[in-house]
Every structure is written in structure tokens, then in C-alpha cells.
Design a protein around this motif. Sequence first.
Motif, PDB file in Angstrom:
ATOM      1  N   PHE A  40     -14.352 -43.922  80.767  1.00 27.48           N
ATOM      2  CA  PHE A  40     -14.203 -42.670  80.025  1.00 27.48           C
ATOM      3  C   PHE A  40     -13.437 -41.627  80.849  1.00 27.48           C
ATOM      4  CE2 PHE A  40     -18.026 -44.116  77.532  1.00 27.48           C
ATOM      5  CZ  PHE A  40     -17.357 -44.205  76.314  1.00 27.48           C
ATOM      6  N   THR A  41     -13.660 -41.596  82.150  1.00 33.07           N
ATOM      7  CA  THR A  41     -12.939 -40.660  83.006  1.00 33.07           C
ATOM      8  C   THR A  41     -11.443 -40.977  82.996  1.00 33.07           C
ATOM      9  OG1 THR A  41     -14.862 -40.356  84.450  1.00 33.07           O
ATOM     10  CG2 THR A  41     -12.707 -39.782  85.369  1.00 33.07           C
ATOM     11  N   CYS A  86      -9.754 -42.568  80.620  1.00 37.01           N
ATOM     12  CA  CYS A  86      -9.216 -42.208  79.308  1.00 37.01           C
ATOM     13  C   CYS A  86      -9.049 -40.693  79.191  1.00 37.01           C
ATOM     14  CB  CYS A  86     -10.133 -42.719  78.201  1.00 37.01           C
ATOM     15  SG  CYS A  86     -10.121 -44.520  78.010  1.00 37.01           S
ATOM     16  N   HIS A  87     -10.007 -39.943  79.708  1.00 36.75           N
ATOM     17  CA  HIS A  87      -9.921 -38.485  79.691  1.00 36.75           C
ATOM     18  C   HIS A  87      -8.668 -38.022  80.429  1.00 36.75           C
ATOM     19  CE1 HIS A  87     -10.969 -34.305  80.751  1.00 36.75           C
ATOM     20  NE2 HIS A  87     -11.791 -34.331  79.714  1.00 36.75           N
ATOM     21  N   ASP A  88      -8.386 -38.633  81.567  1.00 38.83           N
ATOM     22  CA  ASP A  88      -7.210 -38.258  82.352  1.00 38.83           C
ATOM     23  C   ASP A  88      -5.908 -38.598  81.629  1.00 38.83           C
ATOM     24  OD1 ASP A  88      -8.910 -37.402  84.356  1.00 38.83           O
ATOM     25  OD2 ASP A  88      -8.658 -39.199  85.598  1.00 38.83           O
ATOM     26  N   ALA A  94     -20.228 -40.881  78.698  1.00 35.69           N
ATOM     27  CA  ALA A  94     -19.204 -40.019  78.101  1.00 35.69           C
ATOM     28  C   ALA A  94     -19.532 -38.530  78.212  1.00 35.69           C
ATOM     29  CB  ALA A  94     -19.016 -40.384  76.630  1.00 35.69           C
ATOM     30  N   LEU A 133     -17.211 -35.346  79.068  1.00 33.19           N
ATOM     31  CA  LEU A 133     -15.833 -35.824  78.985  1.00 33.19           C
ATOM     32  C   LEU A 133     -15.365 -35.909  77.540  1.00 33.19           C
ATOM     33  CD1 LEU A 133     -16.001 -38.742  81.596  1.00 33.19           C
ATOM     34  CD2 LEU A 133     -14.895 -36.519  81.915  1.00 33.19           C
ATOM     35  N   PHE A 134     -16.246 -36.402  76.662  1.00 33.77           N
ATOM     36  CA  PHE A 134     -15.891 -36.596  75.256  1.00 33.77           C
ATOM     37  C   PHE A 134     -17.000 -36.094  74.340  1.00 33.77           C
ATOM     38  CE2 PHE A 134     -13.138 -39.636  77.337  1.00 33.77           C
ATOM     39  CZ  PHE A 134     -11.959 -39.536  76.611  1.00 33.77           C
ATOM     40  N   LYS A 136     -11.594 -35.784  73.251  1.00 26.11           N
ATOM     41  CA  LYS A 136     -11.584 -35.224  74.594  1.00 26.11           C
ATOM     42  C   LYS A 136     -12.020 -33.770  74.569  1.00 26.11           C
ATOM     43  CE  LYS A 136      -8.467 -34.189  78.475  1.00 26.11           C
ATOM     44  NZ  LYS A 136      -7.160 -34.490  79.099  1.00 26.11           N
ATOM     45  N   ALA A 163     -14.097 -31.229  82.427  1.00 30.87           N
ATOM     46  CA  ALA A 163     -13.670 -32.505  83.007  1.00 30.87           C
ATOM     47  C   ALA A 163     -14.223 -32.681  84.406  1.00 30.87           C
ATOM     48  CB  ALA A 163     -12.132 -32.576  83.060  1.00 30.87           C
TER      49      ALA A 163
END
Length: 303
Positions: free
Chosen positions: A166-167, A169-171, A222, A225-226, A293, A299
Motif C-alpha cells: 500500500f505504501t 502504491c501510495h507513492d 492501508a 494511506l488509503f 489515496k 502519508a
Amino acid sequence: MVSDIGEHQGASADAVRHHYDVGSEFYRLWLDSELTYSCALWADGDEDADDALDLAQRRKLDYLLDGAGLTTADRILDIGCGWGSLMRRAAGRYPQARVTGLTLSRDQFDYARTHPADRIDVRLEHWNAHRGERPYDAIFCIGALEHFVRFGRSRQERTATYRAFFTHCHDLLRPGGGLVVQTIGKGNRPLDENALADVQFLADEIFPESEPPRLAELAHAAEKLFEIRSVVNDRSHYALTCAHWLRRLRARRAEAERIAGARVTEAYEQYLAASIRQFEREHLVLYRIMLRKVSPESAGAQP
């Protein structure tokens, strides 16, 4: 900061290829015409259609694309892109978008490259190694998350790997970008002796080094982050999908044995029958999860 690949490797490339590199022609015998190897989305009346499986798989692809919340898109990432059906559907729906797909399967990579649409880039690459040139508008992970954690890991280790996913994907996403995950998950009904035998067979013979997640692990990983916008459990849809696959494989058993051998064909028939039982008995579930996001100031915060 992306974690080291080795720390969150999940199933090795060899383990992934053990299952997916049986041969694209083998899978073509029993999947839909676009080789969509994940749970379909069924509706009343599908069973009466001559192209029932194709119809249900197209509906699923559109449902997942809609779930990303896109009105337009310039850049889309498909993690675990399979033979490319979602990439091709996305490229058709968003004429200006460039679509990147990642797979560890050599067969899928070769097939997707020889059945391209414009603006599609397929890479033989681990999700944790991928770096985007610019932020993505949406990321899809359909039927791949099951391979991100090795069988037998502790809950803490599993959650840490999902957190790394998830981190990452967040980036990779733009602010407010959508992440769509479809994954088999562990159910809450205790396993009996027969179910344990099914699970052991699937782990040993079909999906080595892989284990599906629990919903709580994903939700925990998540956090901050999401935003989880929706979760749907469609386990009955996967039981029906596997039933269609099994019927089609059995109908073409002679061709399957000629392509992949009698042992592989028998193992796949056993795997699909076991999967039907596990979904029907609530030992396995199928999650379709839509996420967004969250704002940059959240974040990197720890769950």
C-alpha cells in the motif's frame, strides 16, 4: 521509501511460473476469449447466453474500471496484469491513457506483448521494483495479492508486506488516485478435515509459496494511506466462475492433456473442484475493494 524487494518478496518468480507458465494455449481452452484469469461478475440471465463467461468477465472489467473513479486517465498501472485483458479494456475506454502492466510470468508477458493495444507497456517486473516516470491516475491489482505473502508467515509479517504494498502504491499515485484490489481472502468458517486437505493441495501443487489475506490485515495495512471506499464479498461469483472453468476444461480434456499432459490436467481439475467447495463453504471469499489515496499530510504515518 520503498522496502527492499527481498524483505517483501512473496511468491518467488519460479513459484509464480509454476502455475502461470503451464502454457497460454492450455489456459485458452477453458478461460474466456480474453484470457481473464480472475473472478467474473455474474448477473441474472448470463446462464442463458452462449457467451456467458465472456459476458461476465467483460462486466467485471468494467466494474473494476468504474471503481477507480476515473473520468479521464493519462496513466494506469496494472499490477499482476495476467494476459492483459484489463489493460486492453482500459486502453479502449481511455483513448489518451498509457497503460503499464507488470507480471512475473514469462508466458503472460510474451502473450500480452503479442496481443497489444496502442499505448500498452508490459514489463516482466516485481511490483516492488517498479518506478513510475510520473504519478499514475489509477492502479489495479486483480488476482495478484494472493501471491504477495508466502504460505505460513505470521500475521505481523503478512501485515507488514501488505503495508509495503500500500505504501508503494501510495507513492506511485497522484493525489486522490484510485487503487482497485480484487483478491481471494480467507473466510471465517473453521476448516474441517476435508477443507484442510483441499487447502494443503492448493498450497503444495497449484499455488506454491502463496497465501490469501484476511480483510482485517488489509484494512490495518492501508490505514492513513488509503480511504476504503467500498468492499464487496462476491465469493458465490467465484464459485460460479470456477464451475464454468471446470466444465470447459473437462469438455476439452483430450486437448488439455495433449498440451500440458495428463498429470497437469488432472491437477487443474482437482484444483477447480476444490476451489468451488471452498467458496461455497465460506472457507474462501472474494473481495473487490475500492480505495482512494488520502491527502499527502497523512502519508507515511504508521497504522
